[in-house]
Design a protein around this motif. Structure first.
Motif, PDB file in Angstrom:
ATOM      1  N   VAL A 133       0.839  -1.200   0.000  1.00 29.00           N
ATOM      2  CA  VAL A 133       0.000   0.000   0.000  1.00 29.00           C
ATOM      3  C   VAL A 133       0.876   1.254   0.000  1.00 29.00           C
ATOM      4  O   VAL A 133       0.589   2.226  -0.715  1.00 29.00           O
ATOM      5  CB  VAL A 133      -0.958   0.003   1.203  1.00 29.00           C
ATOM      6  CG1 VAL A 133      -1.602   1.379   1.387  1.00 29.00           C
ATOM      7  CG2 VAL A 133      -2.037  -1.063   1.014  1.00 29.00           C
ATOM      8  N   LYS A 134       1.944   1.236   0.775  1.00 32.09           N
ATOM      9  CA  LYS A 134       2.854   2.381   0.803  1.00 32.09           C
ATOM     10  C   LYS A 134       3.455   2.627  -0.582  1.00 32.09           C
ATOM     11  O   LYS A 134       3.570   3.781  -1.038  1.00 32.09           O
ATOM     12  CB  LYS A 134       3.957   2.154   1.833  1.00 32.09           C
ATOM     13  CG  LYS A 134       3.477   2.166   3.275  1.00 32.09           C
ATOM     14  CD  LYS A 134       4.624   1.849   4.224  1.00 32.09           C
ATOM     15  CE  LYS A 134       4.134   1.784   5.679  1.00 32.09           C
ATOM     16  NZ  LYS A 134       5.247   1.411   6.604  1.00 32.09           N
ATOM     17  N   ALA A 152       2.145   1.716  -3.470  1.00 33.72           N
ATOM     18  CA  ALA A 152       1.069   2.183  -4.349  1.00 33.72           C
ATOM     19  C   ALA A 152       0.757   3.657  -4.113  1.00 33.72           C
ATOM     20  O   ALA A 152       0.514   4.411  -5.072  1.00 33.72           O
ATOM     21  CB  ALA A 152      -0.177   1.333  -4.144  1.00 33.72           C
ATOM     22  N   LEU A 153       0.756   4.080  -2.867  1.00 35.17           N
ATOM     23  CA  LEU A 153       0.482   5.485  -2.556  1.00 35.17           C
ATOM     24  C   LEU A 153       1.581   6.393  -3.088  1.00 35.17           C
ATOM     25  O   LEU A 153       1.304   7.476  -3.604  1.00 35.17           O
ATOM     26  CB  LEU A 153       0.314   5.668  -1.047  1.00 35.17           C
ATOM     27  CG  LEU A 153      -1.027   5.221  -0.466  1.00 35.17           C
ATOM     28  CD1 LEU A 153      -0.984   5.228   1.058  1.00 35.17           C
ATOM     29  CD2 LEU A 153      -2.161   6.129  -0.972  1.00 35.17           C
ATOM     30  N   ARG A 154       2.833   5.959  -2.953  1.00 34.18           N
ATOM     31  CA  ARG A 154       3.941   6.748  -3.520  1.00 34.18           C
ATOM     32  C   ARG A 154       3.763   6.890  -5.026  1.00 34.18           C
ATOM     33  O   ARG A 154       3.971   7.967  -5.594  1.00 34.18           O
ATOM     34  CB  ARG A 154       5.292   6.084  -3.207  1.00 34.18           C
ATOM     35  CG  ARG A 154       5.797   6.307  -1.801  1.00 34.18           C
ATOM     36  CD  ARG A 154       7.286   6.026  -1.687  1.00 34.18           C
ATOM     37  NE  ARG A 154       7.598   4.618  -1.882  1.00 34.18           N
ATOM     38  CZ  ARG A 154       7.691   3.720  -0.915  1.00 34.18           C
ATOM     39  NH1 ARG A 154       7.471   4.078   0.347  1.00 34.18           N
ATOM     40  NH2 ARG A 154       7.996   2.471  -1.175  1.00 34.18           N
ATOM     41  N   LYS A 166       0.938   6.625  -6.757  1.00 36.63           N
ATOM     42  CA  LYS A 166      -0.206   7.481  -7.051  1.00 36.63           C
ATOM     43  C   LYS A 166       0.187   8.945  -6.938  1.00 36.63           C
ATOM     44  O   LYS A 166      -0.125   9.755  -7.830  1.00 36.63           O
ATOM     45  CB  LYS A 166      -1.355   7.191  -6.098  1.00 36.63           C
ATOM     46  CG  LYS A 166      -2.558   8.102  -6.334  1.00 36.63           C
ATOM     47  CD  LYS A 166      -3.679   7.879  -5.351  1.00 36.63           C
ATOM     48  CE  LYS A 166      -4.848   8.815  -5.645  1.00 36.63           C
ATOM     49  NZ  LYS A 166      -5.985   8.623  -4.727  1.00 36.63           N
ATOM     50  N   ASN A 167       0.870   9.302  -5.861  1.00 38.15           N
ATOM     51  CA  ASN A 167       1.293  10.686  -5.669  1.00 38.15           C
ATOM     52  C   ASN A 167       2.267  11.135  -6.759  1.00 38.15           C
ATOM     53  O   ASN A 167       2.335  12.327  -7.089  1.00 38.15           O
ATOM     54  CB  ASN A 167       1.944  10.851  -4.291  1.00 38.15           C
ATOM     55  CG  ASN A 167       0.951  10.651  -3.162  1.00 38.15           C
ATOM     56  OD1 ASN A 167      -0.256  10.800  -3.343  1.00 38.15           O
ATOM     57  ND2 ASN A 167       1.450  10.302  -1.981  1.00 38.15           N
ATOM     58  N   VAL A 183      -4.906  -1.987  -1.873  1.00 37.17           N
ATOM     59  CA  VAL A 183      -4.423  -0.946  -2.787  1.00 37.17           C
ATOM     60  C   VAL A 183      -5.581  -0.136  -3.340  1.00 37.17           C
ATOM     61  O   VAL A 183      -5.530   1.108  -3.404  1.00 37.17           O
ATOM     62  CB  VAL A 183      -3.587  -1.577  -3.926  1.00 37.17           C
ATOM     63  CG1 VAL A 183      -3.388  -0.589  -5.068  1.00 37.17           C
ATOM     64  CG2 VAL A 183      -2.237  -2.038  -3.395  1.00 37.17           C
ATOM     65  N   ALA A 203      -6.948   2.202  -0.665  1.00 42.88           N
ATOM     66  CA  ALA A 203      -6.050   3.303  -0.312  1.00 42.88           C
ATOM     67  C   ALA A 203      -5.857   4.314  -1.430  1.00 42.88           C
ATOM     68  O   ALA A 203      -5.659   5.504  -1.170  1.00 42.88           O
ATOM     69  CB  ALA A 203      -4.689   2.739   0.111  1.00 42.88           C
ATOM     70  N   THR A 204      -5.922   3.858  -2.691  1.00 40.52           N
ATOM     71  CA  THR A 204      -5.552   4.736  -3.801  1.00 40.52           C
ATOM     72  C   THR A 204      -6.675   5.053  -4.785  1.00 40.52           C
ATOM     73  O   THR A 204      -6.581   6.050  -5.505  1.00 40.52           O
ATOM     74  CB  THR A 204      -4.408   4.113  -4.625  1.00 40.52           C
ATOM     75  OG1 THR A 204      -4.897   2.949  -5.317  1.00 40.52           O
ATOM     76  CG2 THR A 204      -3.231   3.731  -3.742  1.00 40.52           C
ATOM     77  N   SER A 205      -7.673   4.188  -4.876  1.00 38.92           N
ATOM     78  CA  SER A 205      -8.750   4.307  -5.877  1.00 38.92           C
ATOM     79  C   SER A 205      -8.233   4.189  -7.305  1.00 38.92           C
ATOM     80  O   SER A 205      -8.949   4.531  -8.251  1.00 38.92           O
ATOM     81  CB  SER A 205      -9.506   5.639  -5.722  1.00 38.92           C
ATOM     82  OG  SER A 205     -10.099   5.731  -4.447  1.00 38.92           O
ATOM     83  N   GLU A 230       9.924   9.379  -3.163  1.00 35.15           N
ATOM     84  CA  GLU A 230       8.811   9.690  -4.054  1.00 35.15           C
ATOM     85  C   GLU A 230       9.221  10.646  -5.167  1.00 35.15           C
ATOM     86  O   GLU A 230       8.719  10.552  -6.294  1.00 35.15           O
ATOM     87  CB  GLU A 230       7.655  10.274  -3.257  1.00 35.15           C
ATOM     88  CG  GLU A 230       6.379  10.450  -4.044  1.00 35.15           C
ATOM     89  CD  GLU A 230       5.243  10.948  -3.178  1.00 35.15           C
ATOM     90  OE1 GLU A 230       4.680  12.006  -3.510  1.00 35.15           O
ATOM     91  OE2 GLU A 230       4.927  10.283  -2.167  1.00 35.15           O
TER      92      GLU A 230
END
Length: 246
Positions: A33-34, A36-38, A40-41, A67, A70-72, A233
């Motif tokens: 998830v971390k 994936a969030l990186r 996405k950002n 995922v 957390a990210t859509s 990131e």
């Protein structure tokens, strides 16, 4: 809009997509998830989930569920075989490894899995998958006759063959962890001959390489090792921005 339509619409608009590949066997769901969030950002367009070994329905589904929550972002299953099929990803690449010597990799496993894929209702996207030197682990596991880096005619043949067989995507890959990307002249030559979207992965770890692969003609650029190994990131964003050309 389906995932396939999304890819085709982006191609029509001459918009290169970036997709991040996460292998659920390599880290915990929380760490996935971390990552994936990186991504996405940093601007990625979708998350591919899968790997060559250690893949189970459980770790795919758990990763995809977390995922997406957390990210859509759209999630696409990058399958390891019929032993592990996801009900939680938005779509799956229904792929044939075109240069494998093993018929299970070319069509038999796909035939075995087809009734279950229909039953679970996931969107299957037909894709030809071609492994180019050095090939890495995926080349060994799939028993691939690797396309030589100088053999552009073979690459064109596989790509056109996939298109003429009705496949909707073609994916050229040098393998996870590869120190070389698909040759740019090969990408350019294939792109000039086909009408279906061209996906390129393997060995893409710098903005310079990502830009060169995009300019050669890739419609979708995939990075896996980079996004899993780099926690910065800003560095990931540089590569994704170069891949997308924005």
């Amino acid at each position: 809009m389906s995932i396939e339509q999304y890819i085709y619409e982006s191609k029509k608009m001459k918009k290169t997509l970036h997709m991040a590949l996460i292998d659920p066997e390599k880290q915990s769901v929380e760490d996935a998830v971390k990552i994936a969030l990186r991504c996405k950002n940093a601007g990625t367009d979708a998350i591919m989930i899968g790997g060559s070994t250690g893949i189970t329905t459980k770790n795919i589904d758990m990763t995809a569920t977390a995922v997406k929550r957390a990210t859509s972002l759209p999630t696409i299953y990058f399958p390891a075989g019929p032993h592990a099929l996801s009900t939680q990803c938005d779509a799956m690449y229904y792929m044939s490894i075109l240069n494998s010597r093993d018929l299970n990799m070319v069509v038999r496993a796909q035939a075995f899995a087809a009734p279950y894929v229909k039953k679970i209702g996931i969107e299957p996207i037909s894709m030809g998958y071609v492994i180019v030197e050095p090939g890495m682990k995926v080349g060994k596991i799939t028993k691939a006759d690797l396309v030589k880096r100088s053999d552009i005619s073979a690459a064109i043949g596989y790509a056109l063959g996939a298109q003429y067989l009705g496949m909707r995507l073609i994916y050229f890959e040098t393998g996870s962890g590869a120190d070389k990307e698909v040759p740019h002249e090969m990408i350019k030559a294939v792109k000039e001959q086909i009408d279906i979207p061209l996906i390129v992965g393997g060995g893409i770890r710098t903005p310079e390489i990502a830009k060169a692969v995009r300019e050669a003609g890739a419609d979708v650029i995939v990075t896996g090792t980079l996004v899993e190994s780099c926690s910065d990131e800003n560095e990931i964003k540089k590569v994704i921005t170069a891949a997308k050309g924005c």
